[in-house]
Design a protein around this motif. Sequence first.
Motif, PDB file in Angstrom:
ATOM      1  N   ILE A   1       0.823  -1.211   0.000  1.00  0.00           N
ATOM      2  CA  ILE A   1       0.000   0.000   0.000  1.00  0.00           C
ATOM      3  C   ILE A   1       0.856   1.259   0.000  1.00  0.00           C
ATOM      4  CG2 ILE A   1      -1.628   1.335   1.428  1.00  0.00           C
ATOM      5  CD1 ILE A   1      -2.882  -1.399   2.202  1.00  0.00           C
ATOM      6  N   GLU A   2       2.002   1.209   0.670  1.00  0.00           N
ATOM      7  CA  GLU A   2       2.882   2.375   0.711  1.00  0.00           C
ATOM      8  C   GLU A   2       3.340   2.806  -0.686  1.00  0.00           C
ATOM      9  OE1 GLU A   2       3.451   4.355   2.966  1.00  0.00           O
ATOM     10  OE2 GLU A   2       3.546   3.430   4.945  1.00  0.00           O
ATOM     11  N   GLU A   3       3.334   1.879  -1.639  1.00  0.00           N
ATOM     12  CA  GLU A   3       3.802   2.184  -2.995  1.00  0.00           C
ATOM     13  C   GLU A   3       2.737   2.848  -3.869  1.00  0.00           C
ATOM     14  OE1 GLU A   3       6.972   1.828  -3.939  1.00  0.00           O
ATOM     15  OE2 GLU A   3       7.286   1.218  -1.849  1.00  0.00           O
ATOM     16  N   ILE A   4       1.499   2.940  -3.385  1.00  0.00           N
ATOM     17  CA  ILE A   4       0.438   3.585  -4.167  1.00  0.00           C
ATOM     18  C   ILE A   4       0.775   5.060  -4.340  1.00  0.00           C
ATOM     19  CG2 ILE A   4      -2.016   4.188  -4.205  1.00  0.00           C
ATOM     20  CD1 ILE A   4      -1.529   1.242  -4.650  1.00  0.00           C
ATOM     21  N   LYS A   5       0.613   5.578  -5.562  1.00  0.00           N
ATOM     22  CA  LYS A   5       1.019   6.952  -5.872  1.00  0.00           C
ATOM     23  C   LYS A   5      -0.037   7.960  -5.414  1.00  0.00           C
ATOM     24  CE  LYS A   5       3.370   5.407 -10.113  1.00  0.00           C
ATOM     25  NZ  LYS A   5       2.745   4.082 -10.195  1.00  0.00           N
ATOM     26  N   VAL A   6       0.447   9.147  -5.093  1.00  0.00           N
ATOM     27  CA  VAL A   6      -0.431  10.273  -4.755  1.00  0.00           C
ATOM     28  C   VAL A   6      -0.210  11.353  -5.816  1.00  0.00           C
ATOM     29  CG1 VAL A   6      -1.156  11.899  -2.976  1.00  0.00           C
ATOM     30  CG2 VAL A   6      -0.106   9.726  -2.311  1.00  0.00           C
ATOM     31  N   PRO A   7      -1.066  11.437  -6.842  1.00  0.00           N
ATOM     32  CA  PRO A   7      -0.853  12.402  -7.929  1.00  0.00           C
ATOM     33  C   PRO A   7      -1.089  13.844  -7.490  1.00  0.00           C
ATOM     34  CG  PRO A   7      -2.905  11.207  -8.255  1.00  0.00           C
ATOM     35  CD  PRO A   7      -2.239  10.584  -7.076  1.00  0.00           C
ATOM     36  N   ASP A   8      -0.651  14.784  -8.329  1.00  0.00           N
ATOM     37  CA  ASP A   8      -0.715  16.206  -7.981  1.00  0.00           C
ATOM     38  C   ASP A   8      -2.140  16.686  -7.741  1.00  0.00           C
ATOM     39  OD1 ASP A   8       1.997  16.438  -8.110  1.00  0.00           O
ATOM     40  OD2 ASP A   8       2.057  17.228 -10.157  1.00  0.00           O
ATOM     41  N   ASN A   9      -3.093  16.213  -8.559  1.00  0.00           N
ATOM     42  CA  ASN A   9      -4.465  16.715  -8.371  1.00  0.00           C
ATOM     43  C   ASN A   9      -5.032  16.293  -7.018  1.00  0.00           C
ATOM     44  OD1 ASN A   9      -4.700  14.020  -9.118  1.00  0.00           O
ATOM     45  ND2 ASN A   9      -6.509  14.347 -10.390  1.00  0.00           N
ATOM     46  N   VAL A  10      -4.634  15.127  -6.524  1.00  0.00           N
ATOM     47  CA  VAL A  10      -5.073  14.683  -5.198  1.00  0.00           C
ATOM     48  C   VAL A  10      -4.414  15.530  -4.108  1.00  0.00           C
ATOM     49  CG1 VAL A  10      -4.971  12.782  -3.539  1.00  0.00           C
ATOM     50  CG2 VAL A  10      -5.659  12.340  -5.900  1.00  0.00           C
ATOM     51  N   LEU A  11      -3.127  15.820  -4.267  1.00  0.00           N
ATOM     52  CA  LEU A  11      -2.450  16.701  -3.306  1.00  0.00           C
ATOM     53  C   LEU A  11      -3.103  18.079  -3.292  1.00  0.00           C
ATOM     54  CD1 LEU A  11       1.301  15.785  -3.929  1.00  0.00           C
ATOM     55  CD2 LEU A  11      -0.030  15.296  -1.885  1.00  0.00           C
ATOM     56  N   ASN A  12      -3.493  18.566  -4.467  1.00  0.00           N
ATOM     57  CA  ASN A  12      -4.170  19.865  -4.547  1.00  0.00           C
ATOM     58  C   ASN A  12      -5.517  19.838  -3.827  1.00  0.00           C
ATOM     59  OD1 ASN A  12      -2.117  21.078  -6.037  1.00  0.00           O
ATOM     60  ND2 ASN A  12      -3.002  20.495  -7.996  1.00  0.00           N
TER      61      ASN A  12
ATOM     62  N   ILE B   1     -12.996  18.787  -4.289  1.00  0.00           N
ATOM     63  CA  ILE B   1     -12.877  17.724  -5.300  1.00  0.00           C
ATOM     64  C   ILE B   1     -13.362  18.223  -6.652  1.00  0.00           C
ATOM     65  CG2 ILE B   1     -13.757  15.453  -5.990  1.00  0.00           C
ATOM     66  CD1 ILE B   1     -13.739  14.705  -3.004  1.00  0.00           C
ATOM     67  N   LYS B   2     -14.477  18.940  -6.665  1.00  0.00           N
ATOM     68  CA  LYS B   2     -14.989  19.489  -7.926  1.00  0.00           C
ATOM     69  C   LYS B   2     -13.979  20.435  -8.570  1.00  0.00           C
ATOM     70  CE  LYS B   2     -20.018  19.298  -7.233  1.00  0.00           C
ATOM     71  NZ  LYS B   2     -21.241  20.111  -7.003  1.00  0.00           N
ATOM     72  N   SER B   3     -13.288  21.213  -7.734  1.00  0.00           N
ATOM     73  CA  SER B   3     -12.354  22.216  -8.257  1.00  0.00           C
ATOM     74  C   SER B   3     -11.160  21.596  -8.967  1.00  0.00           C
ATOM     75  CB  SER B   3     -11.852  23.112  -7.105  1.00  0.00           C
ATOM     76  OG  SER B   3     -12.909  23.808  -6.512  1.00  0.00           O
ATOM     77  N   PHE B   4     -10.755  20.396  -8.542  1.00  0.00           N
ATOM     78  CA  PHE B   4      -9.532  19.798  -9.083  1.00  0.00           C
ATOM     79  C   PHE B   4      -9.779  18.489  -9.832  1.00  0.00           C
ATOM     80  CE2 PHE B   4      -8.027  22.585  -5.706  1.00  0.00           C
ATOM     81  CZ  PHE B   4      -7.000  23.263  -6.351  1.00  0.00           C
ATOM     82  N   SER B   5     -11.020  18.276 -10.258  1.00  0.00           N
ATOM     83  CA  SER B   5     -11.300  17.061 -11.048  1.00  0.00           C
ATOM     84  C   SER B   5     -12.075  17.421 -12.313  1.00  0.00           C
ATOM     85  CB  SER B   5     -12.085  16.051 -10.201  1.00  0.00           C
ATOM     86  OG  SER B   5     -13.298  16.614  -9.748  1.00  0.00           O
ATOM     87  N   GLN B   6     -11.846  18.639 -12.818  1.00  0.00           N
ATOM     88  CA  GLN B   6     -12.544  19.077 -14.022  1.00  0.00           C
ATOM     89  C   GLN B   6     -11.944  18.425 -15.263  1.00  0.00           C
ATOM     90  OE1 GLN B   6     -15.325  21.026 -13.965  1.00  0.00           O
ATOM     91  NE2 GLN B   6     -15.131  20.792 -11.746  1.00  0.00           N
ATOM     92  N   ILE B   7     -12.775  18.282 -16.286  1.00  0.00           N
ATOM     93  CA  ILE B   7     -12.343  17.723 -17.564  1.00  0.00           C
ATOM     94  C   ILE B   7     -11.675  18.813 -18.394  1.00  0.00           C
ATOM     95  CG2 ILE B   7     -13.176  16.682 -19.720  1.00  0.00           C
ATOM     96  CD1 ILE B   7     -15.514  15.569 -18.120  1.00  0.00           C
ATOM     97  N   ASN B   8     -10.656  18.445 -19.135  1.00  0.00           N
ATOM     98  CA  ASN B   8     -10.066  19.372 -20.099  1.00  0.00           C
ATOM     99  C   ASN B   8     -11.087  19.635 -21.208  1.00  0.00           C
ATOM    100  OD1 ASN B   8      -8.640  20.602 -22.235  1.00  0.00           O
ATOM    101  ND2 ASN B   8      -6.730  19.626 -21.610  1.00  0.00           N
ATOM    102  N   ARG B   9     -11.540  20.889 -21.314  1.00  0.00           N
ATOM    103  CA  ARG B   9     -12.634  21.228 -22.226  1.00  0.00           C
ATOM    104  C   ARG B   9     -12.145  21.872 -23.533  1.00  0.00           C
ATOM    105  NH1 ARG B   9     -17.749  21.431 -19.902  1.00  0.00           N
ATOM    106  NH2 ARG B   9     -18.351  23.131 -21.297  1.00  0.00           N
ATOM    107  N   GLU B  10     -10.879  21.671 -23.898  1.00  0.00           N
ATOM    108  CA  GLU B  10     -10.344  22.327 -25.094  1.00  0.00           C
ATOM    109  C   GLU B  10     -11.115  21.939 -26.351  1.00  0.00           C
ATOM    110  OE1 GLU B  10      -6.187  21.686 -25.485  1.00  0.00           O
ATOM    111  OE2 GLU B  10      -5.662  22.834 -23.686  1.00  0.00           O
ATOM    112  N   ASP B  11     -11.440  20.652 -26.492  1.00  0.00           N
ATOM    113  CA  ASP B  11     -12.164  20.203 -27.688  1.00  0.00           C
ATOM    114  C   ASP B  11     -13.533  20.872 -27.778  1.00  0.00           C
ATOM    115  OD1 ASP B  11     -10.070  18.600 -28.337  1.00  0.00           O
ATOM    116  OD2 ASP B  11     -10.965  16.736 -27.617  1.00  0.00           O
ATOM    117  N   PHE B  12     -14.211  20.973 -26.632  1.00  0.00           N
ATOM    118  CA  PHE B  12     -15.525  21.606 -26.645  1.00  0.00           C
ATOM    119  C   PHE B  12     -15.407  23.089 -26.971  1.00  0.00           C
ATOM    120  CE2 PHE B  12     -18.664  24.203 -24.431  1.00  0.00           C
ATOM    121  CZ  PHE B  12     -19.821  23.745 -25.039  1.00  0.00           C
ATOM    122  N   GLU B  13     -14.459  23.769 -26.350  1.00  0.00           N
ATOM    123  CA  GLU B  13     -14.320  25.208 -26.579  1.00  0.00           C
ATOM    124  C   GLU B  13     -14.008  25.500 -28.037  1.00  0.00           C
ATOM    125  OE1 GLU B  13     -15.183  27.269 -24.432  1.00  0.00           O
ATOM    126  OE2 GLU B  13     -15.258  25.997 -22.649  1.00  0.00           O
ATOM    127  N   SER B  14     -13.207  24.644 -28.664  1.00  0.00           N
ATOM    128  CA  SER B  14     -12.878  24.829 -30.079  1.00  0.00           C
ATOM    129  C   SER B  14     -14.115  24.699 -30.958  1.00  0.00           C
ATOM    130  CB  SER B  14     -11.822  23.800 -30.494  1.00  0.00           C
ATOM    131  OG  SER B  14     -11.556  23.898 -31.876  1.00  0.00           O
TER     132      SER B  14
END
Length: 563
Positions: free
Chosen positions: A215-226, A302-315
């Motif tokens: 379990i100690e080897e499980i990664k903690v990504p940046d968005n989770v730290l944020n 959680i909502k603030s740091f789990s948003q989808i990249n919306r570049e395709d939609f914005e284009s």
Amino acid sequence: MELNKDKINYIIKKLSEGLYEKEEIIGLTLLCALAGKSIFLYGLPGTAKSLIVRRIASAFEDSKYFGQLMNRFTTPEDVFGPVSLSKLKEDKFERQTEGYLPTADFVFLDEIWKSSPAILNTLLTIINEKVYRNGSMEDKVPLKALVAASNETPPKGQGLEAMYDRFIMRLFVPPAKDVNNFKSLIIDKDISFDAGFSKEEKISEKYWKDLKSIIEEIKVPDNVLNIICSIKSEIEEYNNSNNEKIYISDRRWKNIVYILKTAAYFCDRDEILPVDCFLIAHCIWTLEENISEVNKIVEKSIKSFSQINREDFESLATEVNILKKDIQSECIKVKNVYDTEMMEDKECYKIHLYFYNNGNGSGDWYVPVEKMNSNDEFFPMKSNGNEEKAFYFSFNGGETLKIRVNSSYNPNLYIRNNQNEKVREISTIIPIKTKKDTFKEITPRTKENYIRSCDELIIRIDDAIKKSEEDLIKQKEKIDSPFVSEHYRNVILNNYNDYISDFKSKRLEVEHEKKKVEQCQTINNYTVDNYNNIGSTDDNSISSIENNASEDEYFFENESKES
């Protein structure tokens, strides 16, 4: 037996048999036991707290359970064992611990705050270091989970803060609420302490001990730290404006992250995801009064740091807006004309909506004209001028109206779409009333080009919708967790659903524009020469032909989806 998500689900289901509405409590208590952390169960007496612990203990191989109801007369002998008379003859103070807390791997202490200071101080060492000092000896304690229970949080001013901090997860245990579950509960036979796992199904001691290094080897990504840093910051802000502070020690944060790692591992992942962070809400409240606020803080972060990249939609949205502007300029003589009514001194569109609420129904709601093209989410107005809080309305910056059910206001409410299906959300275009001379006369090539542009955009939007729906299916599988309720998983999935819904709204807008172009009349007697030299024709030389568009309204088919 090695565990994965399917096996964890099986264990929780088997442990929950006959314990109605306790699946989440059982799942989270099991998670803490697998992580080797202690738990506080908060709730009224008679809600099966001790039974839950006994049944979870039965899922582990060769487990030893110890339980004790604490009160002010409870002595250390009751908890840690009697003093050994034979050792006293040798001038040694030792306890006979066999059958008592120091030799148990599952411990349940009811009414924990009624314990004496001598007992609580000893428990601190046991929970922290997994060691019991027996006379001059230090005995290792095989403790997997110490579960304490009470119908109150620790009284102030009695020095219980350190003990309370050791319980990493704090779970509110309510009585059964559903009437059918309550009926079954009172007529069912008594439930056995043993959940009935076969030897092969039980969790072995060796496997449990090996878990820590894995379990100690499980990664903690940046968005989770944020997310964690955001929650910490929000709690600090909450403390600045409230007398009842929420204190979370650094040690506690470290243990919380270990719980999240454990949850990720048993979901067959090698990293923590934002969905796992919903478990933090169970770890940081201190009083029943701040449970609700803590839930809001965690969900917001959680909502603030789990948003989808919306570049395709914005284009694509930019292309749609440019096309709409061009069609408006070249094909439309006047602005869109809508049927409106005055409500409470506001000009409003009237929306007729079909719904299901323990039976079919329909009604009219009113939308202020000023809301079109805004990004506000708002409640519509009833015919009496009051807000209707059963639905959320939004134009999402355009002309497509999105309507979704406010499930927290009425969980039994659904919208009925054109196929009479019950859905949680629809998108629709406000009906336009077309008038004579609304549309300009355009060249055949202009009309053909605009229709082709609309068709091409629709194809590209359809491709984006298909890809997003495939991503949604993958995400559902990825974030599925035995420890996080469906309600919280849907918070993550709603980002994807909203993304898909936004694409569908843009598709509706393009179809809307295509219909406008199709209603434009082409210039009569337009020569091949002129057709091949668009832009060279003098507008003054083209005779005006009456537009025969009727006064009837035209409507566009609603796009709908499950929320």
